[in-house]
Design a protein around this motif. Structure first.
Motif, PDB file in Angstrom:
ATOM      1  N   GLU A  21      12.931 -53.609   8.980  1.00  0.00           N
ATOM      2  CA  GLU A  21      13.283 -54.579   7.952  1.00  0.00           C
ATOM      3  C   GLU A  21      13.854 -53.921   6.692  1.00  0.00           C
ATOM      4  N   GLY A  22      14.145 -52.631   6.716  1.00  0.00           N
ATOM      5  CA  GLY A  22      14.696 -51.944   5.561  1.00  0.00           C
ATOM      6  C   GLY A  22      13.646 -51.448   4.597  1.00  0.00           C
ATOM      7  N   LEU A  23      12.401 -51.540   4.982  1.00  0.00           N
ATOM      8  CA  LEU A  23      11.330 -51.036   4.139  1.00  0.00           C
ATOM      9  C   LEU A  23      11.133 -49.555   4.414  1.00  0.00           C
ATOM     10  N   ARG A  24      10.360 -48.912   3.592  1.00  0.00           N
ATOM     11  CA  ARG A  24      10.105 -47.484   3.721  1.00  0.00           C
ATOM     12  C   ARG A  24       8.603 -47.250   3.815  1.00  0.00           C
ATOM     13  N   MET A  25       8.217 -46.219   4.541  1.00  0.00           N
ATOM     14  CA  MET A  25       6.807 -45.886   4.673  1.00  0.00           C
ATOM     15  C   MET A  25       6.577 -44.472   4.153  1.00  0.00           C
ATOM     16  N   VAL A  26       5.463 -44.287   3.482  1.00  0.00           N
ATOM     17  CA  VAL A  26       5.099 -42.970   2.988  1.00  0.00           C
ATOM     18  C   VAL A  26       3.606 -42.766   3.247  1.00  0.00           C
ATOM     19  N   THR A  27       3.247 -41.531   3.554  1.00  0.00           N
ATOM     20  CA  THR A  27       1.843 -41.169   3.715  1.00  0.00           C
ATOM     21  C   THR A  27       1.458 -40.284   2.547  1.00  0.00           C
ATOM     22  N   LEU A  28       0.378 -40.651   1.871  1.00  0.00           N
ATOM     23  CA  LEU A  28      -0.101 -39.905   0.713  1.00  0.00           C
ATOM     24  C   LEU A  28      -1.426 -39.240   1.031  1.00  0.00           C
ATOM     25  N   ASP A  29      -1.567 -37.995   0.632  1.00  0.00           N
ATOM     26  CA  ASP A  29      -2.874 -37.336   0.644  1.00  0.00           C
ATOM     27  C   ASP A  29      -3.538 -37.718  -0.666  1.00  0.00           C
ATOM     28  N   VAL A  30      -4.736 -38.273  -0.581  1.00  0.00           N
ATOM     29  CA  VAL A  30      -5.433 -38.778  -1.762  1.00  0.00           C
ATOM     30  C   VAL A  30      -6.678 -37.926  -2.017  1.00  0.00           C
ATOM     31  N   THR A  31      -6.818 -37.450  -3.242  1.00  0.00           N
ATOM     32  CA  THR A  31      -7.974 -36.634  -3.595  1.00  0.00           C
ATOM     33  C   THR A  31      -9.028 -37.471  -4.309  1.00  0.00           C
ATOM     34  N   ASN A  32     -10.205 -36.916  -4.445  1.00  0.00           N
ATOM     35  CA  ASN A  32     -11.334 -37.500  -5.174  1.00  0.00           C
ATOM     36  C   ASN A  32     -12.026 -38.659  -4.465  1.00  0.00           C
ATOM     37  N   MET A  33     -11.648 -38.988  -3.238  1.00  0.00           N
ATOM     38  CA  MET A  33     -12.367 -40.051  -2.525  1.00  0.00           C
ATOM     39  C   MET A  33     -13.638 -39.445  -1.942  1.00  0.00           C
ATOM     40  N   ASP A  34     -14.783 -39.904  -2.449  1.00  0.00           N
ATOM     41  CA  ASP A  34     -16.036 -39.316  -1.976  1.00  0.00           C
ATOM     42  C   ASP A  34     -17.073 -40.348  -1.538  1.00  0.00           C
ATOM     43  N   CYS A  35     -16.675 -41.620  -1.471  1.00  0.00           N
ATOM     44  CA  CYS A  35     -17.613 -42.639  -0.977  1.00  0.00           C
ATOM     45  C   CYS A  35     -16.829 -43.726  -0.246  1.00  0.00           C
ATOM     46  N   ALA A  36     -17.546 -44.607   0.415  1.00  0.00           N
ATOM     47  CA  ALA A  36     -16.913 -45.645   1.225  1.00  0.00           C
ATOM     48  C   ALA A  36     -16.169 -46.695   0.394  1.00  0.00           C
ATOM     49  N   VAL A  37     -16.466 -46.804  -0.881  1.00  0.00           N
ATOM     50  CA  VAL A  37     -15.800 -47.780  -1.741  1.00  0.00           C
ATOM     51  C   VAL A  37     -14.460 -47.244  -2.268  1.00  0.00           C
ATOM     52  N   CYS A  38     -14.311 -45.956  -2.327  1.00  0.00           N
ATOM     53  CA  CYS A  38     -13.090 -45.349  -2.877  1.00  0.00           C
ATOM     54  C   CYS A  38     -11.809 -45.850  -2.202  1.00  0.00           C
ATOM     55  N   ASP A  84      -3.750 -43.315 -11.740  1.00  0.00           N
ATOM     56  CA  ASP A  84      -4.296 -44.178 -12.788  1.00  0.00           C
ATOM     57  C   ASP A  84      -5.643 -44.770 -12.383  1.00  0.00           C
ATOM     58  N   ALA A  85      -5.860 -44.928 -11.073  1.00  0.00           N
ATOM     59  CA  ALA A  85      -7.131 -45.452 -10.573  1.00  0.00           C
ATOM     60  C   ALA A  85      -8.185 -44.354 -10.440  1.00  0.00           C
ATOM     61  N   GLY A  86      -7.792 -43.105 -10.732  1.00  0.00           N
ATOM     62  CA  GLY A  86      -8.730 -41.991 -10.668  1.00  0.00           C
ATOM     63  C   GLY A  86      -8.659 -41.178  -9.385  1.00  0.00           C
ATOM     64  N   TYR A  87      -7.612 -41.427  -8.596  1.00  0.00           N
ATOM     65  CA  TYR A  87      -7.470 -40.746  -7.311  1.00  0.00           C
ATOM     66  C   TYR A  87      -6.055 -40.163  -7.185  1.00  0.00           C
ATOM     67  N   PRO A  88      -5.838 -38.970  -7.737  1.00  0.00           N
ATOM     68  CA  PRO A  88      -4.514 -38.363  -7.647  1.00  0.00           C
ATOM     69  C   PRO A  88      -4.070 -38.236  -6.181  1.00  0.00           C
ATOM     70  N   SER A  89      -2.775 -38.366  -5.981  1.00  0.00           N
ATOM     71  CA  SER A  89      -2.244 -38.242  -4.614  1.00  0.00           C
ATOM     72  C   SER A  89      -0.911 -37.520  -4.639  1.00  0.00           C
ATOM     73  N   HIS A  90      -0.527 -37.049  -3.474  1.00  0.00           N
ATOM     74  CA  HIS A  90       0.797 -36.458  -3.307  1.00  0.00           C
ATOM     75  C   HIS A  90       1.319 -36.814  -1.924  1.00  0.00           C
ATOM     76  N   VAL A  91       2.611 -36.735  -1.768  1.00  0.00           N
ATOM     77  CA  VAL A  91       3.254 -37.127  -0.525  1.00  0.00           C
ATOM     78  C   VAL A  91       2.886 -36.168   0.592  1.00  0.00           C
ATOM     79  N   LYS A  92       2.431 -36.732   1.672  1.00  0.00           N
ATOM     80  CA  LYS A  92       2.146 -35.953   2.876  1.00  0.00           C
ATOM     81  C   LYS A  92       3.365 -35.968   3.792  1.00  0.00           C
ATOM     82  N   GLN A  93       3.943 -37.162   3.940  1.00  0.00           N
ATOM     83  CA  GLN A  93       5.041 -37.314   4.886  1.00  0.00           C
ATOM     84  C   GLN A  93       5.921 -38.457   4.443  1.00  0.00           C
ATOM     85  N   VAL A  94       7.219 -38.235   4.463  1.00  0.00           N
ATOM     86  CA  VAL A  94       8.178 -39.295   4.188  1.00  0.00           C
ATOM     87  C   VAL A  94       9.104 -39.372   5.393  1.00  0.00           C
ATOM     88  N   PRO A  95       9.014 -40.476   6.183  1.00  0.00           N
ATOM     89  CA  PRO A  95       9.900 -40.610   7.358  1.00  0.00           C
ATOM     90  C   PRO A  95      11.332 -40.826   6.967  1.00  0.00           C
TER      91      PRO A  95
END
Length: 95
Positions: A21-38, A84-95
């Motif tokens: 549909e012309g959309l794009r997908m990205v996978t982010l590695d997210v840090t600081n997630m340490d519980c099931a609510v994160c 901004d939510a407290g969980y820095p991330s960076h790109v893992k994969q951009v198709p």
């Protein structure tokens, strides 16, 4: 293990439909997630970004897979939203 495989299959199906549909997908590695609510917090932050059509966050892999409209959102907007939510991330994969 079966749940993990099912999650990846669902992600793959979502990605193939979205990319057609012309959309794009990205996978982010997210840090600081340490519980099931994160992952819920990260997903909600990503879904607030205009142009995001879906966000799936996996606690076990510490990754987020985001489908978005590149005309309305950017990868920088996505990484800023998680940071901004407290969980820095960076790109893992951009198709």
């Amino acid at each position: 293990m079966k749940k993990l495989i099912a999650v990846f299959v669902a992600m793959a199906l979502t990605a193939s439909t979205a990319l057609a549909e012309g959309l794009r997908m990205v996978t982010l590695d997210v840090t600081n997630m340490d519980c099931a609510v994160c992952p819920i917090t990260v997903r909600k932050a990503l879904e607030k970004v205009p142009g995001v059509t879906s966000a799936k966050v996996n606690f076990a892999s510490k990754r987020a897979q985001v489908v978005f409209d590149p005309k309305k959102a950017s990868v920088d907007a996505l990484t800023n939203a998680t940071a901004d939510a407290g969980y820095p991330s960076h790109v893992k994969q951009v198709p």
